[in-house]
Enzyme design. Structure first.
Site, mmCIF file in Angstrom:
data_model
loop_
_atom_site.group_PDB
_atom_site.id
_atom_site.type_symbol
_atom_site.label_atom_id
_atom_site.label_comp_id
_atom_site.label_asym_id
_atom_site.label_seq_id
_atom_site.Cartn_x
_atom_site.Cartn_y
_atom_site.Cartn_z
ATOM 1 N N HIS A 56 2.201 -20.715 -10.856
ATOM 2 C CA HIS A 56 2.856 -20.581 -9.559
ATOM 3 C C HIS A 56 4.344 -20.285 -9.812
ATOM 4 C CE1 HIS A 56 -0.327 -22.997 -7.103
ATOM 5 N NE2 HIS A 56 -0.828 -21.938 -7.707
ATOM 6 N N GLU A 58 7.083 -21.793 -8.965
ATOM 7 C CA GLU A 58 7.885 -22.931 -9.416
ATOM 8 C C GLU A 58 7.603 -23.191 -10.907
ATOM 9 O OE1 GLU A 58 5.763 -22.755 -6.961
ATOM 10 O OE2 GLU A 58 6.228 -24.054 -5.278
ATOM 11 N N CYS A 90 2.678 -28.236 -8.102
ATOM 12 C CA CYS A 90 4.084 -27.893 -8.361
ATOM 13 C C CYS A 90 5.012 -29.031 -7.948
ATOM 14 C CB CYS A 90 4.452 -26.621 -7.608
ATOM 15 S SG CYS A 90 3.629 -25.186 -8.299
ATOM 16 N N TRP A 176 -7.032 19.131 6.108
ATOM 17 C CA TRP A 176 -6.171 17.973 6.232
ATOM 18 C C TRP A 176 -5.308 18.084 7.476
ATOM 19 C CZ3 TRP A 176 -7.662 14.223 3.295
ATOM 20 C CH2 TRP A 176 -8.229 14.479 2.037
ATOM 21 N N ARG A 190 -2.399 1.924 -0.084
ATOM 22 C CA ARG A 190 -3.665 1.216 -0.355
ATOM 23 C C ARG A 190 -3.485 0.098 -1.386
ATOM 24 N NH1 ARG A 190 -7.113 6.730 -0.733
ATOM 25 N NH2 ARG A 190 -7.551 6.991 1.486
ATOM 26 N N THR A 202 -18.064 7.976 8.510
ATOM 27 C CA THR A 202 -16.922 8.530 7.768
ATOM 28 C C THR A 202 -17.347 8.816 6.339
ATOM 29 O OG1 THR A 202 -15.283 7.504 9.191
ATOM 30 C CG2 THR A 202 -14.553 8.052 6.985
ATOM 31 N N LEU A 210 -11.125 6.815 -1.460
ATOM 32 C CA LEU A 210 -10.533 5.516 -1.062
ATOM 33 C C LEU A 210 -9.886 4.754 -2.213
ATOM 34 C CD1 LEU A 210 -13.206 4.121 1.478
ATOM 35 C CD2 LEU A 210 -11.213 5.529 1.950
HETATM 36 N N1 LIG Z 1 -8.072 11.405 10.728
HETATM 37 C C1 LIG Z 1 -8.360 10.189 10.325
HETATM 38 O O1 LIG Z 1 -7.467 9.407 10.025
HETATM 39 C C2 LIG Z 1 -9.787 9.739 10.192
HETATM 40 C C3 LIG Z 1 -10.087 8.504 9.618
HETATM 41 C C4 LIG Z 1 -11.403 8.099 9.528
HETATM 42 C C5 LIG Z 1 -12.399 8.890 10.064
HETATM 43 N N2 LIG Z 1 -12.075 10.086 10.624
HETATM 44 C C6 LIG Z 1 -13.109 10.930 11.191
HETATM 45 O O2 LIG Z 1 -13.884 10.137 12.060
HETATM 46 C C7 LIG Z 1 -15.209 10.645 12.080
HETATM 47 C C8 LIG Z 1 -16.164 9.461 12.014
HETATM 48 O O3 LIG Z 1 -15.947 8.662 13.141
HETATM 49 P P1 LIG Z 1 -16.807 7.371 13.448
HETATM 50 O O4 LIG Z 1 -16.309 6.727 14.672
HETATM 51 O O5 LIG Z 1 -18.260 7.710 13.427
HETATM 52 O O6 LIG Z 1 -16.345 6.461 12.230
HETATM 53 P P2 LIG Z 1 -16.945 5.496 11.174
HETATM 54 O O7 LIG Z 1 -15.770 5.058 10.394
HETATM 55 O O8 LIG Z 1 -18.044 6.041 10.383
HETATM 56 O O9 LIG Z 1 -17.507 4.320 12.067
HETATM 57 C C9 LIG Z 1 -18.740 4.436 12.758
HETATM 58 C C10 LIG Z 1 -19.889 4.005 11.883
HETATM 59 O O10 LIG Z 1 -19.659 2.687 11.441
HETATM 60 C C11 LIG Z 1 -20.863 1.945 11.373
HETATM 61 N N3 LIG Z 1 -20.698 0.750 12.218
HETATM 62 C C12 LIG Z 1 -20.926 -0.523 11.819
HETATM 63 N N4 LIG Z 1 -20.672 -1.363 12.795
HETATM 64 C C13 LIG Z 1 -20.237 -0.663 13.820
HETATM 65 C C14 LIG Z 1 -19.820 -1.035 15.132
HETATM 66 N N5 LIG Z 1 -19.782 -2.299 15.564
HETATM 67 N N6 LIG Z 1 -19.442 -0.045 15.969
HETATM 68 C C15 LIG Z 1 -19.452 1.241 15.563
HETATM 69 N N7 LIG Z 1 -19.866 1.631 14.334
HETATM 70 C C16 LIG Z 1 -20.250 0.689 13.465
HETATM 71 C C17 LIG Z 1 -21.945 2.905 11.788
HETATM 72 O O11 LIG Z 1 -22.427 3.472 10.579
HETATM 73 P P3 LIG Z 1 -23.898 4.087 10.434
HETATM 74 O O12 LIG Z 1 -23.906 5.316 11.254
HETATM 75 O O13 LIG Z 1 -24.029 4.367 8.976
HETATM 76 O O14 LIG Z 1 -24.833 3.056 10.939
HETATM 77 C C18 LIG Z 1 -21.201 3.958 12.601
HETATM 78 O O15 LIG Z 1 -21.797 5.207 12.605
HETATM 79 C C19 LIG Z 1 -15.333 11.599 10.918
HETATM 80 O O16 LIG Z 1 -15.412 12.899 11.420
HETATM 81 C C20 LIG Z 1 -14.061 11.425 10.135
HETATM 82 O O17 LIG Z 1 -13.607 12.643 9.595
HETATM 83 C C21 LIG Z 1 -10.802 10.522 10.704
#
Ligand SMILES: NC(=O)c1ccc[n+]([C@@H]2O[C@H](COP(=O)([O-])OP(=O)(O)OC[C@H]3O[C@@H](n4cnc5c(N)ncnc54)[C@H](OP(=O)(O)O)[C@@H]3O)[C@@H](O)[C@H]2O)c1
Length: 364
Positions: A56, A58, A90, A176, A190, A202, A210
């Site tokens: 820690h 200290e 500590c 992008w 990150r 996503t 990531l």
């Molecule tokens: N520009 C940016 O900063 C950025 C960042 C991130 C994403 N995006 C874009 O966002 C799009 C995807 O969007 P999205 O909303 O589908 O995002 P997502 O991040 O994939 O979240 C939705 C998915 O999360 C899962 N999930 C788990 N629990 C959930 C809950 N309680 N509610 C909703 N979903 C839940 C499901 O996966 P399953 O379908 O596998 O069941 C659902 O399809 C992509 O086109 C990506 O390019 C852009």
């Protein structure tokens, strides 16, 4: 407390600075720094906590001591611990050192300490001053404090969008939106997190890496939350040589036959619903203080609704994606009146080339 030339503040700020040196590495522990002065007020040692299991702040300061600390003082931004964890208490070290004055910025919210450390110091006859640079110390350890109080990890939601508020085209393409400088800033950002979360969609649309691109070792844990488990058999997140990956799925909706698509090096955990709170709690239990949510609108909205998000970071690019059906950062919160909308606080703005970065906090 009388203050000679602001010197108490100066030394506490030094302790806070030292604490900040461990900002990417101390989880699940807090960020702590310590400064020791001799009885004439001269700096004789300092230290900070780098990593769980290591000394820690200290203890490091006492290990580094060059002179006798008897009659001196110690400045520490968080109450010294009084329990046996991975390292000895500590408080015992402070008492046995013969130090007379202890300046503590804030109490430790950890139930095993929570004022007990201060009590023991006072009972041993040391003079304890509490509250110096309190705001800075609360801010530095806000994630640790949040986790201790709520049992959930401190969540930061990050997204990149165009100036017309779009995060992707309607076909899901988003590479992008922001400039290279903003994207590289995200890689280093990150490193401040213990885990990074996306939703299954996503992963399917963006196939992201990531990672911090090597600025943190080990890399933050990559987490995918899925309701369907319908994830591809090839994905950057399945390469466990770069970083560890954890898939969390909702067993009430997922098709477990898809589990065969996920390689053995990826850890899998099931939960009983799609409530993002479960994720935040699981990761807090695993020692994550800070979670970065890099998800799209649907998971982002669910995460906000379940109080998993404490801060947002958005990068705004001077580009127009247009389209009524292009993607927004959030789906519908079903607000009916303006007083229902979410108001953010403490906004900070910075320019990243020609992009704008906005950081704001939620008051949950
Ligand atoms: N520009 C940016 O900063 C950025 C960042 C991130 C994403 N995006 C874009 O966002 C799009 C995807 O969007 P999205 O909303 O589908 O995002 P997502 O991040 O994939 O979240 C939705 C998915 O999360 C899962 N999930 C788990 N629990 C959930 C809950 N309680 N509610 C909703 N979903 C839940 C499901 O996966 P399953 O379908 O596998 O069941 C659902 O399809 C992509 O086109 C990506 O390019 C852009």
């Amino acid at each position: 407390m009388s203050e000679k030339n602001g010197s108490h503040t100066k030394w506490m700020k030094r302790a806070i600075f030292l604490a900040s040196l461990g900002k990417n590495t101390t989880s699940p522990n807090p960020r702590v720094g310590a400064v020791i002065l001799d009885k004439s007020g001269k700096l004789i040692s300092e230290g900070f906590h780098y990593k769980a299991g290591m000394p820690h702040a200290e203890a490091m300061a006492f290990n580094n001591l060059k002179k006798d600390a008897r009659g001196g003082s110690i400045y520490v931004n968080l109450e010294p611990c009084c329990h046996h964890g991975k390292t000895p208490p500590c408080v015992d070290k402070v008492i046995s050192s013969g130090i007379k004055k202890v300046y503590i910025s804030i109490e430790d919210p950890d139930k095993r300490v929570a004022g007990q450390g201060i009590k023991l110091l006072r009972e041993a006859g040391l003079q304890v001053n509490l509250g110096l640079c309190k705001e800075e110390s609360l801010d530095l350890n806000k994630a640790f404090i949040h986790k201790n109080i709520t049992k959930k990890a401190f969540g930061v939601l990050k997204w990149a969008m165009s100036i017309d508020g779009r995060i992707a085209l309607k076909n899901g393409k988003s590479k992008w939106i922001t400039n290279e400088e903003s994207r590289s800033l995200v890689h280093s950002l990150r490193a401040e997190f213990d885990a990074i979360i996306i939703g299954g969609n996503t992963l399917r649309k963006d196939n992201p890496l990531l990672t911090t691109r090597g600025s943190k070792n080990p890399e933050p844990l990559r987490v995918v939350f899925t309701k369907s488990l319908d994830l591809p058999s090839k994905s950057n997140l399945w390469d466990c040589n770069k970083a560890k990956t954890l898939v969390i799925y909702d067993s009430s909706t997922a098709n477990e036959n898809y589990l065969t698509r996920i390689p053995k090096c990826v850890e899998v955990e099931k939960v009983s619903s799609d409530n993002p709170e479960l994720i935040s709690k699981i990761l807090a239990t695993r020692g994550c203080n800070r979670l970065l949510w890099e998800c799209g609108p649907r998971l982002a909205t669910a995460a906000v609704q379940s109080n998993c998000i404490q801060e947002i970071i958005t990068f705004i690019a001077p580009k127009i994606l247009g389209g009524e059906n292009s993607m927004n950062p959030f789906s519908d919160f079903e607000f009916k009146e303006m007083h229902e909308i979410i108001k953010l606080n403490d906004s900070q703005f910075s320019l990243i080339g020609n992009d704008i970065c906005v950081k704001s906090s939620f008051k949950n």
